[in-house]
Design a protein around this motif. Sequence first.
Motif, mmCIF file in Angstrom:
data_model
loop_
_atom_site.group_PDB
_atom_site.id
_atom_site.type_symbol
_atom_site.label_atom_id
_atom_site.label_comp_id
_atom_site.label_asym_id
_atom_site.label_seq_id
_atom_site.Cartn_x
_atom_site.Cartn_y
_atom_site.Cartn_z
ATOM 1 N N GLU A 40 0.785 -1.314 -0.074
ATOM 2 C CA GLU A 40 0.036 0.105 0.063
ATOM 3 C C GLU A 40 0.924 1.123 -0.004
ATOM 4 O OE1 GLU A 40 -3.832 1.856 2.539
ATOM 5 O OE2 GLU A 40 -2.622 0.430 3.586
ATOM 6 N N ARG A 41 1.755 1.362 0.747
ATOM 7 C CA ARG A 41 2.756 2.408 0.992
ATOM 8 C C ARG A 41 4.288 1.789 1.302
ATOM 9 N NH1 ARG A 41 -1.329 3.595 4.519
ATOM 10 N NH2 ARG A 41 -2.089 5.237 3.039
ATOM 11 N N GLY A 42 5.103 2.841 1.306
ATOM 12 C CA GLY A 42 6.473 2.195 1.876
ATOM 13 C C GLY A 42 7.425 3.521 1.923
ATOM 14 N N ALA A 43 8.617 3.432 2.532
ATOM 15 C CA ALA A 43 9.499 4.321 2.688
ATOM 16 C C ALA A 43 10.832 3.669 2.571
ATOM 17 C CB ALA A 43 9.569 4.981 4.224
ATOM 18 N N ILE A 44 11.919 4.343 2.402
ATOM 19 C CA ILE A 44 13.346 4.191 2.091
ATOM 20 C C ILE A 44 14.312 4.767 3.192
ATOM 21 C CG2 ILE A 44 15.427 4.093 0.665
ATOM 22 C CD1 ILE A 44 13.702 3.288 -1.657
ATOM 23 N N SER A 45 14.931 4.457 3.865
ATOM 24 C CA SER A 45 16.002 5.135 4.722
ATOM 25 C C SER A 45 17.369 4.661 4.435
ATOM 26 C CB SER A 45 15.551 4.617 6.342
ATOM 27 O OG SER A 45 14.310 5.003 6.637
ATOM 28 N N LEU A 46 18.207 5.425 4.700
ATOM 29 C CA LEU A 46 19.633 5.129 4.437
ATOM 30 C C LEU A 46 20.704 4.964 5.749
ATOM 31 C CD1 LEU A 46 20.523 7.053 1.230
ATOM 32 C CD2 LEU A 46 19.882 4.806 1.365
#
Length: 233
Positions: A40-46
């Motif tokens: 449905e949704r998401g995020a990218i973290s470094l």
Amino acid sequence: MSQHAHLLLQLTRMLARQELRGAPLSMRLCTAYVRLARAERGAISLGSLGDERALLCATDEPAARYEDAQDLAGEGPTLQALRTGAVASVDSSEAHASTWPRLSGLSPQHPAHVHALPMRPDGVVVGVVTVHFEAAGMLDEEQESLHFLGDAVGAACLGQASYDDDSRGLWSERDRVAQATGAIVAQLRVGPADAAAILRAHAFASDASVHEVARRVVSGELDFSRDPHGGTQ
């Protein structure tokens, strides 16, 4: 065509879609990953293993708020995946509350089905991609594919595909990479930044140097406009 090659082709085609153009590259990569995961949704973290992380992008406001809540709570799937280098996931509201009670208190609208997968191009954790599912999350057999895609996205974000040390400084090789980037721009009608990211991701996925993949593109051996059956877009 191998499963990994097919996944990379899907990612490449997704990046080339008209509705994704104009957004930052990181957002396009995140959106493409979420769609391919059927999430449905998401995020990218470094961030590196066990270290602090920086939120690179989130597909929408609820995903961004959930990442912010993890920072405030000091716990959550993204932080756990980054600290341990392993997948962190729950598949019910009850499991979320028992696993991360502080986060659940700060984020009452937390997702019931959330999976955070470390991105490990070249075997080194460089960040985490976190996806939210509306209903049942990913199947066990899907995790390997999503791990591979996450690693490819990490390579595309950071430019960590391997290079040949002997050829890194040669102008002829640099010119070939520039030619290949231009060819991908023409094949997929994407911008130069997208084309360079696709080149890096394909190099990672095929365990080759960027220069070798560039040579294949320039020679016509590799054409991103062709589908697996030899047609064109």
